[in-house]
Design an enzyme around this catalytic site. Structure first.
Site, short mmCIF file in Angstrom:
data_model
loop_
_atom_site.label_atom_id
_atom_site.label_comp_id
_atom_site.label_asym_id
_atom_site.label_seq_id
_atom_site.Cartn_x
_atom_site.Cartn_y
_atom_site.Cartn_z
N SER A 244 0.79 -1.23 0.00
CA SER A 244 0.00 0.00 0.00
C SER A 244 0.82 1.28 0.00
O SER A 244 0.24 2.37 -0.12
CB SER A 244 -0.97 0.00 1.19
OG SER A 244 -2.03 -0.89 0.94
N ASN B 98 0.96 -11.97 7.19
CA ASN B 98 -0.05 -12.79 7.86
C ASN B 98 0.40 -13.14 9.27
O ASN B 98 0.22 -14.25 9.74
CB ASN B 98 -0.37 -14.07 7.07
CG ASN B 98 -1.58 -14.81 7.63
OD1 ASN B 98 -2.50 -14.19 8.13
ND2 ASN B 98 -1.55 -16.14 7.56
#
Length: 432
Positions: free
Chosen positions: A100, A375
């Site tokens: 991002s 994760n």
């Protein structure tokens, strides 16, 4: 053992931008004003501790690159662990997926169009998109979309949060090899309807920046990758930055990214190769620590940096509060409140890669931190812990904050004794 390198910072476009910025500050002064004190010396021991926490949490490797600009140029590089599970030592000069952080690049392209009068950010974004991209009646403005205040559902929820599937299974089934058209990603979002009245709240959505990428292509008639190269990558000489969606590989020397299995007893999954089309303009950029430093330094220099005007930069960095304490968000730029003041930039997580890239508002210090595992919330927490010691240096127990916050409502909590809470929160794009 961690490696620490201290030396002179780079030369080139970013150095020139920083020099122009400092020169611009003093232009017109008959007598030279005192030069403000530079940033505090980084607390390298604190940085090493945070990086070690990141490794202890499960990342094969991590690094932090700290650079000072605008006079007395210095840099610190701390690397720990491995670049891959074959045992290659981590190095800070390799490419990686920035996730991002890509939203800052997209925002630059949009602001350049706004400067040319080709898009009005306060009119409905629908007017600047191909017909049918958004339904009739969807009147959220470009500014609201860029601020994540448009009520647009994040399409990545549909791709990642399938009930009963592990993240690694979802990655192999829908992410690694699948090629999505940007319009198809928006369609996934649109079927959920408007989530709230635009402008009334903040909710991070990757679809917002897919929409902005579509608008950029529609208004220019050019491919998004070409525009990035022509307007940002080539002018700044970003030799290790690219946008190759939907090609799966990373050309040249790069870090291997690993997706942590939901079952921690299973091995890490090499997730380096992926189309990145499921994020496209919201997260598809590949770069390096040196290039991110150069990009951020040029961006924060405003007109002197050659990317956006001073007026555009003010809009990008005019942040509004978010539900997360200490965090504000502008137009593709995030603000984090540290004990020594605010820093501006973005973070990014895409399967196997985590990056936080920030700079002081005056452009005098940049920090890029990276880990090659995702994760895993503990890895993210460890990496966020690098920012405070890297920007603010060592602090005494009774030290007061060194500068005030500039954005109303972007809180920076203190404890009952008035001491600044130096914990940097995990932000909302930790999954992507």
């Amino acid at each position: 053992m961690p490696m620490v390198k201290i030396g002179l910072a780079r030369s080139g476009a970013a150095a020139a931008a920083a020099a122009l910025l400092m020169a611009a500050v003093g232009t017109g002064a008959a007598a030279a004003a005192p030069v403000p004190a530079g940033p505090p010396v980084p607390d390298t021991a604190g940085v090493r501790t945070a990086l070690q926490n990141t490794l202890n949490a499960g990342a094969p490797g991590a690094f932090a690159v700290i650079r000072d600009h605008g006079g007395g140029e210095r840099s610190w590089s701390l690397t720990m662990g491995k670049a891959d599970l074959d045992g290659t030592p981590m190095k800070d000069d390799r490419q990686f997926r920035v996730g991002s952080n890509s939203k800052m690049f997209a925002s630059v392209l949009v602001m350049r169009l706004a400067e040319q009068g080709r898009i009005d950010l306060d009119k409905p974004l629908r007017d600047y998109l191909p017909p049918g991209t958004l339904p009739e009646g969807w009147a959220m403005t470009g500014r609201q979309v860029m601020q994540h205040r448009a009520g647009i559902y994040d399409h990545t929820n549909d791709l990642l949060e399938q009930a009963g599937e592990e993240t690694t299974s979802a990655f192999e089934a829908r992410i690694r090899n699948t090629v999505y058209a940007p319009q198809d990603l928006v369609a996934l979002s649109v079927k959920h309807g408007v989530q709230y009245t635009p402008g009334t709240k903040y909710a991070y959505s990757n679809t917002d920046y897919v929409l902005m990428g579509i608008a950029v292509e529609h208004l220019t008639g050019r491919a998004y990758a070409d525009l990035l190269r022509e307007q940002i990558i080539d002018p700044l000489k970003l030799r290790q930055t690219s946008f190759v969606v939907p090609e799966k590989g990373i050309a040249g020397s790069h870090v291997t990214g690993y997706l942590t299995n939901d079952d921690r007893g299973k091995p890490l999954l090499d997730s380096t190769e992926q189309t990145a089309s499921w994020l496209w303009s919201a997260g598809g950029v590949i770069s390096s620590a040196a290039d991110m430093d150069r990009f951020l330094t040029a961006l924060l220099a405003g007109s002197a940096g050659g990317l956006v005007s001073d007026a555009s930069l003010r809009q990008m960095t005019d942040v509004l509060p978010t539900p997360t304490a200490k965090i504000g968000y502008g137009l593709g730029v995030r603000q984090i409140a540290l004990s020594c003041g605010n820093v501006l930039g973005h973070g990014g997580i895409v399967q196997g890669f985590q990056t936080q890239s920030f700079v002081t508002p005056d452009g005098r210090r940049s920090v890029v931190v990276f880990a090659n595992a995702s994760n895993n919330g503990a890895v993210t927490t460890g990496l966020m812990g690098v920012l405070e010691p890297a920007f603010c240096g060592k602090r005494t127990a009774t030290a007061a904050p060194r500068s005030a916050l500039t954005a109303p409502g972007v809180g920076a909590p203190h404890d009952g004794a008035g001491a600044f809470d130096t914990t940097v929160p995990v932000v909302e794009d930790t999954r992507v």
